[in-house]
Scaffold this motif. Structure first.
Motif, mmCIF file in Angstrom:
data_model
loop_
_atom_site.group_PDB
_atom_site.id
_atom_site.type_symbol
_atom_site.label_atom_id
_atom_site.label_comp_id
_atom_site.label_asym_id
_atom_site.label_seq_id
_atom_site.Cartn_x
_atom_site.Cartn_y
_atom_site.Cartn_z
ATOM 1 N N LEU A 82 0.813 -1.217 0.000
ATOM 2 C CA LEU A 82 0.000 0.000 0.000
ATOM 3 C C LEU A 82 0.845 1.265 0.000
ATOM 4 O O LEU A 82 0.374 2.339 -0.385
ATOM 5 N N ASN A 83 2.116 1.130 0.416
ATOM 6 C CA ASN A 83 2.971 2.301 0.603
ATOM 7 C C ASN A 83 4.148 2.374 -0.359
ATOM 8 O O ASN A 83 4.977 3.279 -0.230
ATOM 9 N N MET A 84 4.211 1.456 -1.302
ATOM 10 C CA MET A 84 5.293 1.508 -2.291
ATOM 11 C C MET A 84 5.068 2.666 -3.264
ATOM 12 O O MET A 84 3.935 3.030 -3.586
ATOM 13 N N ARG A 85 6.175 3.200 -3.758
ATOM 14 C CA ARG A 85 6.099 4.237 -4.778
ATOM 15 C C ARG A 85 6.054 3.594 -6.165
ATOM 16 O O ARG A 85 6.364 2.409 -6.325
ATOM 17 N N ILE A 86 5.700 4.388 -7.153
ATOM 18 C CA ILE A 86 5.696 3.915 -8.536
ATOM 19 C C ILE A 86 7.107 3.469 -8.929
ATOM 20 O O ILE A 86 8.097 4.138 -8.604
ATOM 21 N N HIS A 87 7.194 2.311 -9.573
ATOM 22 C CA HIS A 87 8.466 1.703 -9.988
ATOM 23 C C HIS A 87 9.336 1.301 -8.792
ATOM 24 O O HIS A 87 10.560 1.249 -8.900
ATOM 25 N N GLY A 88 8.679 1.010 -7.661
ATOM 26 C CA GLY A 88 9.417 0.497 -6.513
ATOM 27 C C GLY A 88 9.917 -0.919 -6.765
ATOM 28 O O GLY A 88 9.447 -1.616 -7.679
ATOM 29 N N ARG A 89 10.879 -1.342 -5.945
ATOM 30 C CA ARG A 89 11.456 -2.685 -6.076
ATOM 31 C C ARG A 89 11.391 -3.402 -4.737
ATOM 32 O O ARG A 89 11.665 -2.800 -3.687
ATOM 33 N N ILE A 90 11.028 -4.676 -4.795
ATOM 34 C CA ILE A 90 10.952 -5.510 -3.591
ATOM 35 C C ILE A 90 11.812 -6.751 -3.813
ATOM 36 O O ILE A 90 11.583 -7.509 -4.757
ATOM 37 N N ALA A 91 12.791 -6.960 -2.950
ATOM 38 C CA ALA A 91 13.591 -8.186 -2.952
ATOM 39 C C ALA A 91 13.040 -9.095 -1.864
ATOM 40 O O ALA A 91 12.962 -8.705 -0.698
ATOM 41 N N VAL A 92 12.642 -10.302 -2.256
ATOM 42 C CA VAL A 92 12.028 -11.229 -1.306
ATOM 43 C C VAL A 92 13.066 -12.250 -0.868
ATOM 44 O O VAL A 92 13.418 -13.157 -1.622
ATOM 45 N N CYS A 93 13.532 -12.090 0.358
ATOM 46 C CA CYS A 93 14.544 -12.977 0.934
ATOM 47 C C CYS A 93 13.895 -14.137 1.670
ATOM 48 O O CYS A 93 14.369 -15.274 1.615
#
Length: 350
Positions: free
Chosen positions: A248-259
């Motif tokens: 809900l709080n990510m910015r446009i073109h954000g990146r998430i690395a799932v460890c």
């Protein structure tokens, strides 16, 4: 060693076995501390090495291996009645492998026991820099360190001035991601599960802000408080409600690395995530990672890390449990947040 001698060159070998496959939260009673024996000389036709284990790694992913896996996974289940296995630092006692000699220090996969015979010694990494704590090779210089490095730099591709959120931020991986982000000139916030850990993030590890997720009744509101302009990068260690709030709080073109997703490992039915359409609306890139996909970067990683450790630019917090018999308690403690920093077992009390 003499006190442990049985006869014929054999010595007693303390071990931690998995009793049976586990459901729900693991308990110390799911593991058995026992003693077997091991011959201190390898047979002449062996191509393996005999090692004395010095430090063993406790990692959240090991909980997955305690279950009977019903679908293909990247790693096998532990076998009931056999020693638990994982990453460790060891000293070579006897070797029939041409690239290793008695007295060498190595890091690699071993078993939870005092002595192990490694029949695939080519997988072991010979430790060259011995002026750094040996336990670091299963932490900051091992799988957690490479995971943090690859996830942050390779997947998240950070830029100076971006906003970064790290969950489970005082753990083996999270504490490094936060420091990497600060070295890049990012604004960094971490979440943890106690006041002690929150204080550690801000006072020792250099995070700009941190909060105790257990004290927050509304994670969405907590993230908006710390990231009024949104999150560019999220390093995911938790899953569940935290991931929902982050999306809900990510910015446009954000990146998430799932460890990892430690909040889900003990659940028979994993929690659903309800905010996934934000991946579309905000064009977010979300990618999982396993450290062994990045082993080709390990030499480069060491070349970067070792000088920074020696110069004090990066620090590392360890929680060292003393004695192999403390292993079950240490492993179970990961899932209640009992450890502060990277959980390590010193096989022989120091």
């Amino acid at each position: 060693m003499a006190a442990n001698v049985i006869d014929g060159g054999q010595v007693r070998n303390k071990q931690v076995l998995l009793k049976d496959f586990v459901t729900g939260f693991p308990k110390e009673s799911d593991m058995l501390f026992t003693t077997s024996s091991v011959n201190m000389k390898l047979p002449e036709d062996s191509n393996g090495v005999l090692v004395k284990n010095l430090y063993l790694s406790c990692d959240p992913y090991m909980r997955i291996r305690m279950s009977k896996l019903l679908r293909p996974s990247y790693i096998d289940s532990f076998q009931p009645g056999s020693p638990i296995n994982g990453m460790g630092v060891s000293e070579v006692i006897d070797s029939k492998y041409q690239n290793l000699s008695k007295g060498d220090l190595v890091c690699g996969r071993t078993r939870w026991e005092e002595y192990s015979v490694i029949n695939s010694p080519e997988s072991l990494f010979k430790i060259q820099h011995k002026d750094i704590p040996l336990s670091y090779y299963i932490g900051i210089l091992g799988m957690p360190g490479l995971t943090a490095y690859a996830g942050f730099h390779e997947i998240c591709a950070p830029k100076k001035g971006e906003t970064v959120f790290v969950s489970a931020a005082s753990g083996a991986v999270g504490q490094l991601v936060g420091q990497f982000a600060k070295l890049m000139g990012c604004y960094v916030v971490g979440s943890a599960g106690s006041k002690e850990k929150v204080d550690l993030l801000k006072s020792k590890l250099g995070f700009d802000e941190a909060f105790n997720y257990k004290e927050e009744t509304d994670l969405d509101a907590a993230l908006k408080r710390h990231f009024p302009g949104g999150i560019d990068i999220y390093f995911e260690n938790v899953g569940g409600k935290m991931l929902d709030a982050v999306l809900l709080n990510m910015r446009i073109h954000g990146r998430i690395a799932v460890c990892g997703m430690i909040s889900q490992y003990n659940l028979e039915e994993p929690q659903g995530v309800h905010s996934l359409m934000n991946l579309v609306y905000k064009r977010i890139r979300m990618e999982g990672l396993l450290s062994f996909d990045y082993y080709h970067l390990y030499t480069k990683f060491l070349e970067m890390m070792i000088p920074q450790i020696k110069e004090g630019k990066i620090v590392y917090v360890e929680d060292i449990a003393q004695g192999l018999e403390s292993g079950p308690s240490a492993l179970v403690g990961l899932f209640s947040g009992r450890n502060v920093g990277k959980q390590v077992i010193a096989v022989a009390p120091q």
